[in-house]
Structures are given as structure tokens and as C-alpha cells.
Design an enzyme around this catalytic site. Structure first.
Site, mmCIF file in Angstrom:
data_model
loop_
_atom_site.group_PDB
_atom_site.id
_atom_site.type_symbol
_atom_site.label_atom_id
_atom_site.label_comp_id
_atom_site.label_asym_id
_atom_site.label_seq_id
_atom_site.Cartn_x
_atom_site.Cartn_y
_atom_site.Cartn_z
ATOM 1 N N CYS A 151 0.800 -1.228 0.000
ATOM 2 C CA CYS A 151 0.000 0.000 0.000
ATOM 3 C C CYS A 151 0.831 1.275 0.000
ATOM 4 O O CYS A 151 0.280 2.366 -0.178
ATOM 5 C CB CYS A 151 -0.935 0.009 1.209
ATOM 6 S SG CYS A 151 -1.879 -1.513 1.377
ATOM 7 N N GLU B 48 -1.896 4.560 13.254
ATOM 8 C CA GLU B 48 -1.481 5.800 12.589
ATOM 9 C C GLU B 48 -1.701 7.007 13.498
ATOM 10 O O GLU B 48 -0.857 7.915 13.549
ATOM 11 C CB GLU B 48 -2.231 5.987 11.272
ATOM 12 C CG GLU B 48 -1.782 7.231 10.515
ATOM 13 C CD GLU B 48 -2.350 7.343 9.104
ATOM 14 O OE1 GLU B 48 -1.872 8.208 8.348
ATOM 15 O OE2 GLU B 48 -3.267 6.571 8.767
ATOM 16 N N LYS C 42 -9.685 7.620 1.559
ATOM 17 C CA LYS C 42 -10.218 6.268 1.357
ATOM 18 C C LYS C 42 -11.672 6.172 1.815
ATOM 19 O O LYS C 42 -12.369 5.233 1.439
ATOM 20 C CB LYS C 42 -9.345 5.249 2.092
ATOM 21 C CG LYS C 42 -7.947 5.089 1.486
ATOM 22 C CD LYS C 42 -7.108 4.095 2.263
ATOM 23 C CE LYS C 42 -5.703 4.007 1.703
ATOM 24 N NZ LYS C 42 -4.883 5.214 1.947
ATOM 25 N N HIS D 164 -9.819 1.770 -0.888
ATOM 26 C CA HIS D 164 -8.375 1.547 -0.804
ATOM 27 C C HIS D 164 -7.855 1.032 -2.145
ATOM 28 O O HIS D 164 -8.078 -0.124 -2.507
ATOM 29 C CB HIS D 164 -8.077 0.548 0.309
ATOM 30 C CG HIS D 164 -6.638 0.512 0.731
ATOM 31 N ND1 HIS D 164 -5.618 1.080 -0.018
ATOM 32 C CD2 HIS D 164 -6.027 -0.036 1.824
ATOM 33 C CE1 HIS D 164 -4.469 0.892 0.600
ATOM 34 N NE2 HIS D 164 -4.687 0.224 1.712
ATOM 35 N N PHE E 40 1.373 -3.472 3.999
ATOM 36 C CA PHE E 40 1.703 -4.808 4.484
ATOM 37 C C PHE E 40 3.196 -5.074 4.229
ATOM 38 O O PHE E 40 3.778 -4.577 3.259
ATOM 39 C CB PHE E 40 0.866 -5.865 3.764
ATOM 40 C CG PHE E 40 -0.479 -6.110 4.398
ATOM 41 C CD1 PHE E 40 -0.969 -5.319 5.415
ATOM 42 C CD2 PHE E 40 -1.269 -7.176 3.963
ATOM 43 C CE1 PHE E 40 -2.204 -5.557 5.993
ATOM 44 C CE2 PHE E 40 -2.510 -7.438 4.535
ATOM 45 C CZ PHE E 40 -2.973 -6.634 5.542
#
Length: 412
Positions: free
Chosen positions: A163, A312, A333, A338, A398
């Protein structure tokens, strides 16, 4: 000597629309691009929604693009690159030929549609293998085909960091130009990961929103009632140049990129680590030569999973301390879902639009305050603002791949 790096062209595709302007007009209204998937049957799937571009209208000048020979991601990339080149006044071949232009492309799933389609045809439908499946399905096809289509003979790289791919592509291009290796690069990301089996695989990870009956409200980053992200597709690319090159050709400068930081959690393949996320943010701010007091807005990664949003938020607090509560933050998003490897690039493009128009886009579907996510996420409606000088863009993927960039308004 380190050079200034400016952005002179932008192009984007999201589930909302093709093109930056059409997307912007919908984003400022708080429109959601999430809907029931229509490109294939979903009756047997647990998750039936996604950020899907239902009607892919190929611009007239690109009508020779063929889904038979090109993966959907490759077509998306070429369309968005074409818009970025037009925006930068480099759409004419004669102008491009004056410079050696390269492309750095980030993606999470690459040409997954071609691969899955090939296996389904062979294994389920017992059809013969498509003879050109290798060039269609190789994961550097989007970057390579874009280079062939537009005659881009500079460096050609495809980056895969989940991502954070699009943001890492922009950051890599920034360093190459700043440090005198390249003069003009196209950088960004693309992903078209909505396929039957990929959607099924994501649902088994239990990270997708299950709001099949209310798709437009399914993606709700930072809201306490969030239940996962919405898988989406899109592309975003920008033309990046040295300031000198842009001045030389009298290009319109949209923004400047001034900092980039990247780290790896080296901890867990799916669970994020706020320490290394915060380190990526700090590195980007340090690289930009500014302080935490200079950041006027944060474009969050904000996926709408329980763990990501809380992590975050914690990372932001570690860097900005008490000022965390003053800085407006939003997660696009919530509107477009996403787009995986494209997300950082798309969200950077619309951060540039925010700086140019003095409007902060919202986090829609924010209905319930979470004690772990207690910052200002610009809930539900876009707001007018004074001049935005510096923007921080976060992307976390990831594999623990973290990337942050700092954008600067132009002229400042």
C-alpha cells in the site's frame, strides 16, 4: 548540489471518475465511489462491494488500447499518464522528445487481472492459454507499456511495497531528480485488484468492510464503528521535474516536493508498528528542512481497519505531540476506497489540489468518536482554509513498508 523538485502535471483515475477535475468536483461534495461490484458475479462471495470504475471510457486519442492485449492496470496507467503529460504540456511527442523522460510506477498487485483470468480460463473453463499472456501479465507491463506508448526512454522502474508503493515511487523519483540523476520523471501508482478470487482472499483476512447493504457508508476511517477497508481500483501519476528544467520550458508549477522518508517495521507482515511509522514521518519532515510546526495538513493512510487507524493516530501523536490536535487530517479512502499501490499517489494528487484551492477534503462517514482516534479528521464536509503551506502524506503497507512525503505549496 541538491536541486529543487517540482510537480508540473497530474493525472488520476478513481472509482468516482476518470480525470483530476471530475474527481475533484465529486470529492469536495463528499461523494462516495463505493458500490456493489458489477464487473463479475458476487452472489457466492461474502464481500460484494468495492471501489469499482463501472464504465471505463478510454479517451479518443487512446482508442487503440485493447483489453485483449493489455491488462486493466496497464490501461489505467496509460490513461492517467496521458492526463499527467497533458497537464504538464508534454502531450505532444515533439515536446517529449526534447527530454529523456523516465517512469517510476508503484503497484501492489500488478497485472493480477490478466493472471487470474488466464488461470480461470485454463483451469475452470478448459480454454487454451492466450499466446501473449506473458507480456500481458508481467508485472512491469504497466510501466513498460506506458514507456512504449509515449516514447519514455529514461529510467523505467516498477516498485512493489504493497500500500505504500505509489508514495515510494514518488519519493524515489524525488531523490533521483534532487540528486542530479534525472531531470524529468513520471511517478505514481496503479492497482486494479478487484477480481473474484482476490476479493475472496481479502475477505478471508477479515480486513474488509462487511457493509454490503450500505456500500456508500462502508468506508469510515477513524470512526469508532469502522469495520474494515473497501477494496478499490485506480491510478495516479505526476510529472516531476527539476525546478530548472520546469523554468527552462516555462511549465506551470503545481507544487513542490521537499521531503521523503521510508522505513520498515521488520516486525510483522500485516500488523503495523507505530514506532517505524512515526520514524518515516520524522525522516520526511527532516528531509524537507521544516519542523512539525510547519505542517498544515496531513493526508492520512486511514484505511478504516481497527488496527491501522489507531496505530497511525498513535504515530502522528508521537511525532507532533500536543500539536497533533491542531493539525487537520483526512482520509480520502472514505470516499474512494483503498486503491492499494495507487493510494499514496492518488491521495498526493488531491493534496496538491487542496493546496491550490485552499479547501480541505473531508473524512466522510465519520459518525462516532473513538477514544484511540481522537484527532481532527475533518468529519464529513470539506472546509475552506487559509493558505496551506506544507502537507504531509502517509502511506503504510503490508510487510511493514512505511513511506511519507512532504509537499510544499507553490509559490510559497
Amino acid at each position: 548540489m541538491k536541486r529543487r523538485v517540482v510537480i508540473t502535471g497530474i493525472g488520476a483515475i478513481t472509482p468516482l471518475a476518470i480525470g483530476v477535475i471530475d474527481n475533484w468536483n465529486k470529492l469536495i461534495k463528499g461523494t462516495s465511489g463505493v458500490k456493489k461490484i458489477g464487473l463479475f458475479g458476487v452472489d457466492n462471495l461474502k464481500i460484494k462491494i468495492g471501489g469499482e470504475l463501472t464504465l471505463l471510457e478510454i479517451p479518443e486519442e487512446l482508442k487503440d488500447l485493447s483489453p485483449k492485449t493489455l491488462d486493466r492496470s496497464t490501461i489505467f496507467a496509460i490513461i492517467a499518464v496521458n492526463e499527467a503529460l497533458k497537464s504538464a504540456d508534454l502531450h505532444e511527442k515533439e515536446k517529449r522528445d526534447l527530454f529523456r523522460i523516465g517512469i517510476i510506477l508503484g503497484t501492489g498487485f500488478g497485472t493480477i487481472q490478466a493472471k487470474e483470468g488466464n488461470y480461470v480460463n485454463i483451469l475452470e473453463h478448459k480454454k487454451p492459454m492466450y499466446p501473449l499472456i506473458i507480456p500481458k501479465a508481467m508485472d512491469n507491463a504497466p510501466a513498460s507499456e506506458a514507456a512504449i506508448y509515449f516514447g519514455l526512454k529514461g529510467i523505467n522502474l516498477s516498485l512493489f511495497t504493497a500500500c505504500s508503493s505509489g508514495t515510494n515511487a514518488i519519493g524515489t523519483a524525488f531523490r533521483l531528480i534532487r540528486d542530479n540523476y534525472e531531470d524529468t520523471l513520471i511517478a505514481g501508482g496503479v492497482d486494479t485488484p478487484i477480481t473474484y478470487h482476490i476479493l475472496d482472499a481479502w475477505s478471508k483476512l477479515r480486513v474488509l468492510s462487511k457493509r454490503n447493504d450500505d456500500p456508500q457508508r462502508a468506508s469510515c476511517p477513524f470512526s469508532k464503528n469502522r469495520d474494515g477497508f473497501v477494496l478499490s481500483e485506480g491510478a495516479g501519476f505526476m510529472v516531476m521535474e527539476s525546478y530548472e528544467r520546469a523554468q527552462e520550458r516555462k511549465a506551470m508549477i503545481l507544487a513542490e516536493i521537499v521531503g521523503y522518508g521510508a522505513t520498515c517495521d521488520a516486525l510483522h507482515v500485516t500488523a503495523p508498528d507505530y514506532l517505524e511509522q512515526s520514524n518515516a514521518i520524522s525522516l520526511a519532515i527532516k528531509d524537507a528542512g521544516v519542523s512539525i510546526n510547519d505542517i498544515d495538513y496531513i493526508s492520512a493512510h486511514g484505511t478504516a481497519t481497527k488496527l491501522n487507524d489507531a496505530t497511525e493516530t498513535k504515530a502522528i501523536k508521537r511525532v507532533f505531540k500536543d500539536r497533533s490536535y491542531e493539525i487537520p487530517i483526512s482520509a480520502l479512502k472514505s470516499q474512494i476506497g483503498h486503491t492499494i499501490g495507487a493510494s499514496g499517489a492518488i491521495e498526493s494528487i488531491f493534496a496538491i489540489q487542496m493546496m491550490r484551492h485552499n479547501i480541505l477534503l473531508p473524512t466522510i462517514n465519520y459518525t462516532e468518536k473513538d477514544e484511540e482516534c481522537d484527532l481532527n479528521y475533518i468529519p464529513n464536509k470539506a472546509v475552506d482554509t487559509d493558505k496551506i503551506k506544507y502537507v504531509l502524506k502517509n502511506s503504510f503497507g503490508f510487510g511493514g513498508s512505511n513511506a511519507s512525503i512532504v509537499l510544499k505549496n507553490y509559490p510559497l
